[in-house]
Design a protein around this motif. Structure first.
Motif, PDB file in Angstrom:
ATOM      1  N   ASN A  49       0.830  -1.200   0.000  1.00 54.88           N
ATOM      2  CA  ASN A  49       0.000   0.000   0.000  1.00 54.88           C
ATOM      3  C   ASN A  49       0.867   1.252   0.000  1.00 54.88           C
ATOM      4  O   ASN A  49       0.522   2.263  -0.598  1.00 54.88           O
ATOM      5  CB  ASN A  49      -0.884   0.073   1.250  1.00 54.88           C
ATOM      6  CG  ASN A  49      -1.761  -1.155   1.419  1.00 54.88           C
ATOM      7  OD1 ASN A  49      -1.538  -1.977   2.304  1.00 54.88           O
ATOM      8  ND2 ASN A  49      -2.741  -1.278   0.534  1.00 54.88           N
ATOM      9  N   ILE A  50       1.980   1.163   0.741  1.00 54.01           N
ATOM     10  CA  ILE A  50       2.771   2.378   0.963  1.00 54.01           C
ATOM     11  C   ILE A  50       4.238   2.153   0.594  1.00 54.01           C
ATOM     12  O   ILE A  50       4.850   1.165   1.007  1.00 54.01           O
ATOM     13  CB  ILE A  50       2.694   2.818   2.445  1.00 54.01           C
ATOM     14  CG1 ILE A  50       1.226   2.995   2.871  1.00 54.01           C
ATOM     15  CG2 ILE A  50       3.478   4.102   2.678  1.00 54.01           C
ATOM     16  CD1 ILE A  50       1.053   3.314   4.336  1.00 54.01           C
ATOM     17  N   LEU A  51       4.787   3.085  -0.189  1.00 53.29           N
ATOM     18  CA  LEU A  51       6.226   3.097  -0.478  1.00 53.29           C
ATOM     19  C   LEU A  51       6.807   4.289   0.253  1.00 53.29           C
ATOM     20  O   LEU A  51       6.367   5.419   0.048  1.00 53.29           O
ATOM     21  CB  LEU A  51       6.466   3.247  -1.983  1.00 53.29           C
ATOM     22  CG  LEU A  51       7.889   3.568  -2.452  1.00 53.29           C
ATOM     23  CD1 LEU A  51       8.843   2.412  -2.184  1.00 53.29           C
ATOM     24  CD2 LEU A  51       7.912   3.908  -3.949  1.00 53.29           C
ATOM     25  N   LEU A  52       7.771   4.031   1.155  1.00 49.21           N
ATOM     26  CA  LEU A  52       8.395   5.183   1.797  1.00 49.21           C
ATOM     27  C   LEU A  52       9.873   5.192   1.483  1.00 49.21           C
ATOM     28  O   LEU A  52      10.484   4.135   1.304  1.00 49.21           O
ATOM     29  CB  LEU A  52       8.125   5.188   3.308  1.00 49.21           C
ATOM     30  CG  LEU A  52       8.836   4.215   4.229  1.00 49.21           C
ATOM     31  CD1 LEU A  52      10.168   4.777   4.685  1.00 49.21           C
ATOM     32  CD2 LEU A  52       7.961   3.950   5.444  1.00 49.21           C
ATOM     33  N   GLY A  53      10.446   6.378   1.405  1.00 47.82           N
ATOM     34  CA  GLY A  53      11.857   6.411   1.073  1.00 47.82           C
ATOM     35  C   GLY A  53      12.442   7.810   1.028  1.00 47.82           C
ATOM     36  O   GLY A  53      11.760   8.797   1.311  1.00 47.82           O
ATOM     37  N   THR A  54      13.714   7.856   0.649  1.00 46.68           N
ATOM     38  CA  THR A  54      14.440   9.118   0.546  1.00 46.68           C
ATOM     39  C   THR A  54      14.231   9.709  -0.850  1.00 46.68           C
ATOM     40  O   THR A  54      13.424   9.201  -1.616  1.00 46.68           O
ATOM     41  CB  THR A  54      15.942   8.867   0.746  1.00 46.68           C
ATOM     42  OG1 THR A  54      16.328   7.816  -0.129  1.00 46.68           O
ATOM     43  CG2 THR A  54      16.253   8.479   2.177  1.00 46.68           C
ATOM     44  N   GLN A  55      15.028  10.706  -1.218  1.00 42.00           N
ATOM     45  CA  GLN A  55      14.845  11.372  -2.510  1.00 42.00           C
ATOM     46  C   GLN A  55      14.944  10.399  -3.672  1.00 42.00           C
ATOM     47  O   GLN A  55      14.512  10.698  -4.779  1.00 42.00           O
ATOM     48  CB  GLN A  55      15.779  12.573  -2.637  1.00 42.00           C
ATOM     49  CG  GLN A  55      17.024  12.449  -3.491  1.00 42.00           C
ATOM     50  CD  GLN A  55      18.045  11.548  -2.857  1.00 42.00           C
ATOM     51  OE1 GLN A  55      18.072  11.370  -1.648  1.00 42.00           O
ATOM     52  NE2 GLN A  55      18.901  10.954  -3.660  1.00 42.00           N
ATOM     53  N   MET A  56      15.443   9.214  -3.406  1.00 39.96           N
ATOM     54  CA  MET A  56      15.508   8.147  -4.409  1.00 39.96           C
ATOM     55  C   MET A  56      14.150   7.866  -5.065  1.00 39.96           C
ATOM     56  O   MET A  56      14.084   7.427  -6.204  1.00 39.96           O
ATOM     57  CB  MET A  56      15.956   6.881  -3.673  1.00 39.96           C
ATOM     58  CG  MET A  56      16.645   5.864  -4.496  1.00 39.96           C
ATOM     59  SD  MET A  56      17.077   4.495  -3.409  1.00 39.96           S
ATOM     60  CE  MET A  56      18.803   4.795  -3.145  1.00 39.96           C
ATOM     61  N   ILE A  57      13.056   8.123  -4.325  1.00 38.35           N
ATOM     62  CA  ILE A  57      11.726   7.813  -4.867  1.00 38.35           C
ATOM     63  C   ILE A  57      11.013   9.059  -5.390  1.00 38.35           C
ATOM     64  O   ILE A  57       9.849   9.005  -5.762  1.00 38.35           O
ATOM     65  CB  ILE A  57      10.814   7.155  -3.799  1.00 38.35           C
ATOM     66  CG1 ILE A  57      10.649   8.079  -2.588  1.00 38.35           C
ATOM     67  CG2 ILE A  57      11.358   5.810  -3.378  1.00 38.35           C
ATOM     68  CD1 ILE A  57       9.552   7.651  -1.637  1.00 38.35           C
ATOM     69  N   SER A  58      11.730  10.197  -5.417  1.00 42.13           N
ATOM     70  CA  SER A  58      11.008  11.446  -5.677  1.00 42.13           C
ATOM     71  C   SER A  58      10.832  11.768  -7.157  1.00 42.13           C
ATOM     72  O   SER A  58       9.940  12.503  -7.530  1.00 42.13           O
ATOM     73  CB  SER A  58      11.725  12.606  -4.998  1.00 42.13           C
ATOM     74  OG  SER A  58      12.984  12.809  -5.614  1.00 42.13           O
TER      75      SER A  58
END
Ligand code: ADP
Ligand code: ZN
Length: 727
Positions: free
Chosen positions: A535-544
């Motif tokens: 449901n949720i992807l969390l991460g650093t600027q890598m996912i932005s």
């Protein structure tokens, strides 16, 4: 016959050409751009041939013979030899460093060559008459052998490993069969022909660039998030391939190479090579060889793919051109954009820079007409830009909401109940960003960098994010031995833990440097999330940036202030880009998207412009600020770092450097010396001097001379960075 050779030697002074004689047996095979072994002093060293001469003038040293050619397969072509010179003049690195940078590490001159070639063995009928004769002789006795002969007579050739070794060996021994070795590449992809018709807007951009296929023209494509830039790249490359030419597509992050490369594989199959740092040495070698041999027409990759030795280059595309990863932050400190422009001019071809948040530098150049500006103002189909809410975290703190605001929690629940997906951004990895003892005030710091250590819970380690120093975390204070250590600051690891507590039924995946260390993990997380395993992807600027997940309708920025408060003239630009880009991951398909930005600075203009989805407003505001403070794009910058182990010597030298610069440069503002942002790094002290200028004719010669003064200095180093992005 003689050859000019530059040799691999770490002392900069030797960055010049030496003359060697070419032994008779190498006359035919030796070419400019080849690596060779040559005697130097009492050693054998490796070098690059830069020129071949029939005769020479008298020189002062004894001329020796080239010992041998290291690898006849790999030759830097004329364009790359020239590019090396440009790179060396542009960044003041040595020529040999420039050539090294242009080759993948498995092929670097210095390394002992290990053999990365893989082969498949095929068997085929050596002599048809003999085979038929053999058949009639042994028709009844050697049935299995005859079967192989029949198959090969029909098919032509077949993989050797599919047959019994002893049977094949007998037939080889009898001279009926023969073996052929064919190089096997580790990465192989097939097309799946998903074609999209370009929309009218996309088509206009495509035609504009196509019109310039035969001349050097730099373009800036300013296209909002979700406007379908990737499809335009595909169409352009298709056109280029049809005309027999080749193209390079650069992406900023490894996580993006996967998604974009996949689109290119679908369209062009094995005509694509990829280059990025998480390939194995063997894969890199194969991909490089495919390019070098002209077996592919498209290269997709991160920064260093700009050096891909493609022949007949027809276009260069730089996606997300504002990304800081296009600037290399160690020697040679080059920007991929500058290399792209060099190759664009050299080959007389278009260079397409693209982004939803162009760098101020590029946008300013486009406004001045240096680049041709192309725009895409709408998303593809019916999708519109997301609605953005800004939450003041000061108010939330009063409600004891330390990490998640009420709004974010309720929206997350709503989206999950509707089976839509969520992305959460926190630009800080690890668990806690610092640990302090509440009894004695002790704080864990890196012994070589004087920076607080970040706590990583999964490994129970404290890590310096600058130099990588690690130590185990004890549960009592190492100074006063009280059990009073407190964990402060929020990293992605803690965010994941808190999120799982808050929403035990949601499935969560984390993507940051720590979860993507193993090969293939980027791809897996992205594919799994796309296939709605989470449901949720969390991460650093890598996912932005750049990622395209149609089901994502909510993006949450946990703390927008992490990048805003960094003392760097580009902090606002980077933060705006990060916020705008990550917001752009929301609502890219049929369902409308929402974004929640949590911040302690809701009135800051960066946050306000991001909230209004207004790049243009941000651009005007920021340009104004840059002009007032004499920053790029109004002024050019150079950063000089004076680095040494001895505190006083470093400071004294930096003062001397400053007066040298003031005496020798005209029309340049010299600032400093001040302590660098990270003053102590790896047990060395770093002083910084900043130059600001609009035009200065003797800048590079002066800095080159200054640099030369440090060649023999063992105590103090000088680092020069043109157009730094981090001061
Ligand atoms: P950008 O890179 O500009 O943010 P993308 O290239 O990722 O945008 O495109 C956004 C979405 O629109 C993607 O899902 C893509 O497949 C889709 N898309 C792009 N162009 C077309 C088109 N011509 N027809 C249909 N869908 C398209
Ligand atoms: Zn450190």
């Amino acid at each position: 016959m003689y050859a000019k050779v530059i040799i691999e030697y770490s002392i900069k002074k030797l960055d010049k050409e030496f003359i060697y004689m070419i032994p008779n047996d190498l006359w035919k095979s030796l070419k400019v751009g080849m690596k060779v072994m040559v005697p130097f002093g009492h050693q054998e060293v490796v070098g690059f041939v830069t020129d071949i001469l029939d005769a020479i003038d008298d020189i002062s040293y004894e001329i020796k013979y080239i010992s041998k050619i290291v690898d006849e397969k790999l030759v830097l072509n004329k364009e790359l030899m020239n590019l090396g010179k440009f790179l060396s003049e542009n960044t003041l690195c040595t020529l040999i460093t420039a050539y090294q940078t242009m080759l993948p590490s498995s092929l670097k001159v210095k390394k002992q060559k290990s053999n990365y070639d893989l082969f498949d063995e095929y068997i085929f009928i050596k002599d048809k008459e003999k085979a038929l004769e053999y058949k009639s002789l042994y028709q009844s006795k050697r049935k299995s052998q005859i079967k192989i002969i029949d198959e090969l007579l029909e098919k032509g050739k077949a993989l050797k490993k599919n047959y019994s070794l002893s049977l094949v060996n007998t037939l080889l021994g009898n001279g009926v069969l023969d073996i052929e070795k064919v190089q096997k590449y580790r990465i192989n992809k097939e097309t799946s022909n998903i074609k999209k018709e370009l929309t009218d807007d996309q088509n206009k951009v495509f035609l504009k660039v196509k019109d310039s296929f035969k001349k050097y023209e730099p373009f800036l494509l300013y296209g909002i998030t979700g406007s379908g830039k990737t499809e335009i790249y595909i169409k352009l490359i298709e056109e280029i391939i049809n005309s027999g030419k080749t193209g390079i597509v650069l992406v900023p992050e490894i996580s993006l190479t996967h998604q974009i490369a996949k689109r290119f594989y679908e369209s062009f199959g094995s005509d694509v090579a990829i280059l990025h740092s998480s390939l194995s040495e063997g894969e890199k070698y194969d991909e490089y060889l495919k390019i070098y041999r002209g077996e592919v027409h498209v290269v997709v990759g991160t920064r260093s793919a700009i050096f891909a030795p493609l022949q007949n280059l027809g276009i260069i595309i730089i996606d997300e051109e504002d990304a800081s990863s296009y600037k290399q932050d160690n020697n040679p400190r080059y920007h991929a954009r500058d290399i792209a422009m060099y190759r664009g001019k050299y080959n007389s071809i278009p260079v397409l820079l693209a982004s939803a948040t162009p760098s101020l530098d590029s946008k300013a150049r486009a406004d001045k007409g240096v680049y041709t500006l192309l725009t895409l103002k709408n998303r593809v189909g019916t999708a519109i830009l997301p609605k953005i809410h800004v939450v003041n975290m000061e108010d939330e703190m009063k409600k004891r909401n330390m990490i998640f605001s009420d709004l974010l929690i309720s929206k997350m629940k709503e989206k999950i109940s509707k089976n839509e997906q969520i992305i959460l951004l926190l630009n800080r990895r690890g668990f806690s960003t610092f640990i302090t003892c509440s009894n004695c005030g002790f704080t864990y710091k890196c012994p070589s960098c004087d920076i607080t250590l970040t706590y990583h819970k999964s490994t129970n380690n404290l890590i310096c994010h600058y130099c990588g120093y690690q130590k185990r975390c004890e549960d009592v204070c190492p100074k006063c031995h009280e059990k009073a250590l407190n964990y402060y600051g929020l990293g992605t690891e803690k965010l994941e833990e808190k999120l799982k507590e808050l929403m035990p039924n949601a499935s969560v995946v984390r993507m940051d440097q720590d979860t993507t260390r193993n090969k293939g993990t980027h791809e897996k997380i992205i594919e799994d999330f796309k296939n709605e395993k989470y449901n949720i992807l969390l991460g650093t600027q890598m996912i932005s940036k750049g990622l395209d997940f149609p089901k994502v309708t909510l993006v949450g920025v946990i703390n927008a202030d992490t990048t805003l408060n960094i003392p760097n003239f580009k902090a606002s630009e980077n933060t705006f880009s990060l916020l705008h880009q990550v917001a752009g991951r929301s609502g890219r398909s049929t369902s409308p998207g929402e974004v929640i930005i949590q911040t302690f600075n809701p009135d800051n203009y960066v946050i306000k412009c991001a909230q209004e989805n207004s790049y243009d407003k941000f651009y005007l505001h920021e340009m104004n600020f840059r002009q007032k403070l004499k920053y790029p794009p109004y002024f050019y910058l150079v950063s000089l770092k004076v680095i040494g182990k001895d505190y006083q010597k470093t400071i004294d030298t930096s003062k001397k450097v400053k007066s040298y610069l003031e005496q020798n440069l005209n029309n340049v503002i010299v600032l400093g010396p001040t302590t660098a942002q990270v003053f102590k790094f790896n047990n060395e002290y770093r002083m910084q001097i900043i130059l600001k200028y609009k035009k200065c004719d003797n800048l590079r010669t002066c800095l080159k001379e200054l640099d030369n003064l440090f060649i023999m200095n063992k105590d103090i180093r000088l680092e020069i960075d043109f157009n730094p992005i981090n001061i």
